[in-house]
Design an enzyme around this catalytic site. Structure first.
Site, PDB file in Angstrom:
ATOM      1  N   GLY A  15      36.546  53.600  49.051  1.00 26.61           N
ATOM      2  CA  GLY A  15      35.253  53.514  48.113  1.00 26.61           C
ATOM      3  C   GLY A  15      34.014  54.241  48.440  1.00 26.61           C
ATOM      4  O   GLY A  15      33.782  53.550  49.615  1.00 26.61           O
ATOM      5  N   ARG A  81      41.538  56.498  44.928  1.00 29.07           N
ATOM      6  CA  ARG A  81      42.398  55.965  46.493  1.00 29.07           C
ATOM      7  C   ARG A  81      43.418  56.085  46.487  1.00 29.07           C
ATOM      8  O   ARG A  81      44.792  56.025  45.841  1.00 29.07           O
ATOM      9  CB  ARG A  81      42.519  54.238  46.251  1.00 29.07           C
ATOM     10  CG  ARG A  81      40.877  53.578  46.488  1.00 29.07           C
ATOM     11  CD  ARG A  81      40.749  52.670  46.668  1.00 29.07           C
ATOM     12  NE  ARG A  81      39.502  51.593  47.136  1.00 29.07           N
ATOM     13  CZ  ARG A  81      39.177  51.447  48.000  1.00 29.07           C
ATOM     14  NH1 ARG A  81      39.755  51.854  49.035  1.00 29.07           N
ATOM     15  NH2 ARG A  81      37.313  50.974  47.976  1.00 29.07           N
ATOM     16  N   GLY A 113      36.957  55.227  55.802  1.00 32.89           N
ATOM     17  CA  GLY A 113      37.564  53.934  56.423  1.00 32.89           C
ATOM     18  C   GLY A 113      38.491  53.503  56.846  1.00 32.89           C
ATOM     19  O   GLY A 113      39.431  54.991  57.553  1.00 32.89           O
ATOM     20  N   ASP A 114      39.224  52.512  56.859  1.00 33.08           N
ATOM     21  CA  ASP A 114      40.438  52.361  57.291  1.00 33.08           C
ATOM     22  C   ASP A 114      41.587  53.438  57.581  1.00 33.08           C
ATOM     23  O   ASP A 114      41.768  53.906  57.506  1.00 33.08           O
ATOM     24  CB  ASP A 114      40.664  51.048  58.024  1.00 33.08           C
ATOM     25  CG  ASP A 114      40.530  50.333  57.213  1.00 33.08           C
ATOM     26  OD1 ASP A 114      40.313  50.878  55.953  1.00 33.08           O
ATOM     27  OD2 ASP A 114      40.590  48.930  57.163  1.00 33.08           O
ATOM     28  N   ASP A 138      32.136  48.002  54.414  1.00 38.10           N
ATOM     29  CA  ASP A 138      32.618  46.881  54.722  1.00 38.10           C
ATOM     30  C   ASP A 138      31.813  46.754  56.168  1.00 38.10           C
ATOM     31  O   ASP A 138      32.223  46.081  56.645  1.00 38.10           O
ATOM     32  CB  ASP A 138      33.688  46.792  54.822  1.00 38.10           C
ATOM     33  CG  ASP A 138      34.061  46.777  53.246  1.00 38.10           C
ATOM     34  OD1 ASP A 138      33.091  46.259  52.185  1.00 38.10           O
ATOM     35  OD2 ASP A 138      35.428  46.438  53.221  1.00 38.10           O
ATOM     36  N   GLY A 179      33.581  42.518  51.189  1.00 39.19           N
ATOM     37  CA  GLY A 179      33.739  42.146  52.013  1.00 39.19           C
ATOM     38  C   GLY A 179      35.495  41.370  52.063  1.00 39.19           C
ATOM     39  O   GLY A 179      35.340  40.172  51.949  1.00 39.19           O
ATOM     40  N   ASP A 196      20.528  30.437  52.795  1.00 45.10           N
ATOM     41  CA  ASP A 196      20.891  29.455  53.642  1.00 45.10           C
ATOM     42  C   ASP A 196      22.152  29.253  54.102  1.00 45.10           C
ATOM     43  O   ASP A 196      22.130  28.516  54.917  1.00 45.10           O
ATOM     44  CB  ASP A 196      20.569  28.540  52.246  1.00 45.10           C
ATOM     45  CG  ASP A 196      19.168  28.143  52.263  1.00 45.10           C
ATOM     46  OD1 ASP A 196      18.124  27.879  52.800  1.00 45.10           O
ATOM     47  OD2 ASP A 196      18.571  28.515  51.063  1.00 45.10           O
TER      48      ASP A 196
END
Ligand code: F6P
Length: 405
Positions: A15, A81, A113-114, A138, A179, A196
């Site tokens: 990504g 990807r 990333g991973d 992420d 996420g 909140d």
């Protein structure tokens, strides 16, 4: 000074996010100063697989590098990807080696990333020198990864901005952000915007706890406001789950080559559940009347809206921190390759020294620490569970302080 490399190929993959162009620029500038050529291998591992068929590659010379703007998010090198080991072609590794030979490329800087990192491990095992520059919004690698800070800043700005429309309409705002397995950016972006409630994959959601927190804050804000205005803001990570372990996402559309389902719908699910609870709650009707909002048949319960900023969080501009970090890891990866080091991930530059670790270790998934959640719960942020008692833990700093920058 090492002199192992003639040319280095730059690949960005997975990504996209902030900081990738800073990686590219940092790498190109360092390579130039060491007499090494850097070429862009376009569109991630798809480009690597097809390299042998390319007629021409972009050389990052001084002039071309001037056009790589470090503060633009996304990547001038393009992404895909593609998992190399999944390619059906049995000669895929030979084909890659032929492509590298064709352009006299002796090492690869790979930012991702991973998933991308797992391919770095695979390629290094197949004798292709490569160094991993950690990137993922992420933030779920063992190391810091470029793009995380930019994403947190974007989420914080979006959530904060949405409060103006939320307060104007007295709406409860549910903001779904990326996420998949780890909630780092929802957590930190939400905290930065004074959200909140923050729902993350690490904590199974108890709707009774969320509803009680929501009612307390939302009702108090509106009834105590001189103009009866208020909102309540919930940030939801897309990979959030219930107590039964099932994702709130509706499964989305298909899988990528690393086997990840495209997620979507967690925010809508949270909205629907809270809306149903409000409809069944007689105190909500009393509140609507007390606040002067109740209109029979038209406006009987507060509105809940879900907003999905999606790829906006990864797009646009890069934070100053990520530009600095991106340049450092891009430059470091070139130096490590030139020193003959492969199969590693750059961790950081500390006091001028390049820290690195095996990629196989660096890509182990890192989750939000539940101790950090406990800490923020004592500030009464709701994390979708009944608040735990925070037991104060203290540690005296030992040795020199490692500064952030
Ligand atoms: O890999 C990072 C990430 O942002 C995930 O959090 C998210 O699920 C995914 O990318 C979305 O990817 P795509 O752009 O391929 O839809």
């Amino acid at each position: 000074m090492g002199k192992k490399m003639a040319n280095i190929g730059i690949i960005t993959s997975g990504g996209d996010c902030g900081g990738l162009n800073a990686v590219v620029r940092g790498a190109a500038k360092t390579a130039m100063s060491r007499g090494i050529g850097t070429y862009i291998i376009p569109n991630g591992y798809a480009g690597l697989y097809n390299l042998v068929d390319f007629q021409h590659l972009v050389l990052l010379d001084e002039e071309r590098t001037d056009h790589v703007n470090s503060s633009f998010a996304g990547s001038d090198a393009g992404h895909s990807r593609v998992k190399i080991s999944k390619i059906a072609d049995p000669d895929k590794y030979d084909r890659i080696l032929m492509g590298l030979r064709k352009f006299n490329i002796s090492g690869l800087l790979i930012s991702g990333g991973d998933d991308t990192g797992s391919v770095v491990v695979d390629l290094a095992e197949h004798g292709i020198p490569c160094v991993h520059a950690p990137k993922t919004m992420d933030l779920d690698l063992q190391t810091y990864s470029v793009g995380g800070d930019s994403a947190i800043n974007k989420i914080a700005n979006i959530v904060d901005d949405l409060k103006t429309t939320g307060t104007t309409h007295n709406r409860i705002m549910v903001i779904e952000v990326f996420g998949r397995y780890a909630g780092h950016t929802a957590f930190r972006g939400g905290i930065a915007a004074d959200a909140d409630c923050i729902l993350i994959p690490e904590i199974p959601v108890d709707f009774d706890a969320v509803y009680a927190h929501l009612k307390h804050y939302y009702i108090r804000r509106i009834l105590n406001s001189d103009v009866h205005a208020g909102t309540y803001v919930i940030v939801v990570a897309e990979g959030v789950k219930g107590g039964d372990g099932n994702l709130f996402s509706d499964g989305g559309s298909g899988k990528d080559s690393f086997g990840h389902v495209h997620l979507g719908g967690a925010g809508r699910y949270v909205r629907d559940r809270l809306e149903a609870m409000m409809k069944d709650d007689p105190e909500i009707k009393q509140f609507m009347k007390a606040s002067g909002m109740y209109v029979p048949g038209v406006f009987e319960i507060p509105e809940i809206r879900e907003i999905v900023p999606s790829h906006i969080v990864r797009s646009g501009s890069t934070s100053a921190y990520d530009v600095n970090f991106g340049k450092e890891i891009g430059a470091s990866a070139v130096i490590l390759l030139d020193e003959g080091i492969s199969g590693v991930t750059v961790v950081k530059v500390h006091n001028g020294a390049i820290r690195y670790m095996p990629t196989v270790e660096a890509i182990k998934q890192r989750f939000v620490s539940v101790d950090d959640i406990d800490f923020y719960e004592q500030m009464d942020v709701c994390f979708g569970r009944r608040r735990e008692t925070y037991e104060a833990k203290m540690e005296e700093q030992q040795g020199p302080v490692e500064r952030h920058v």
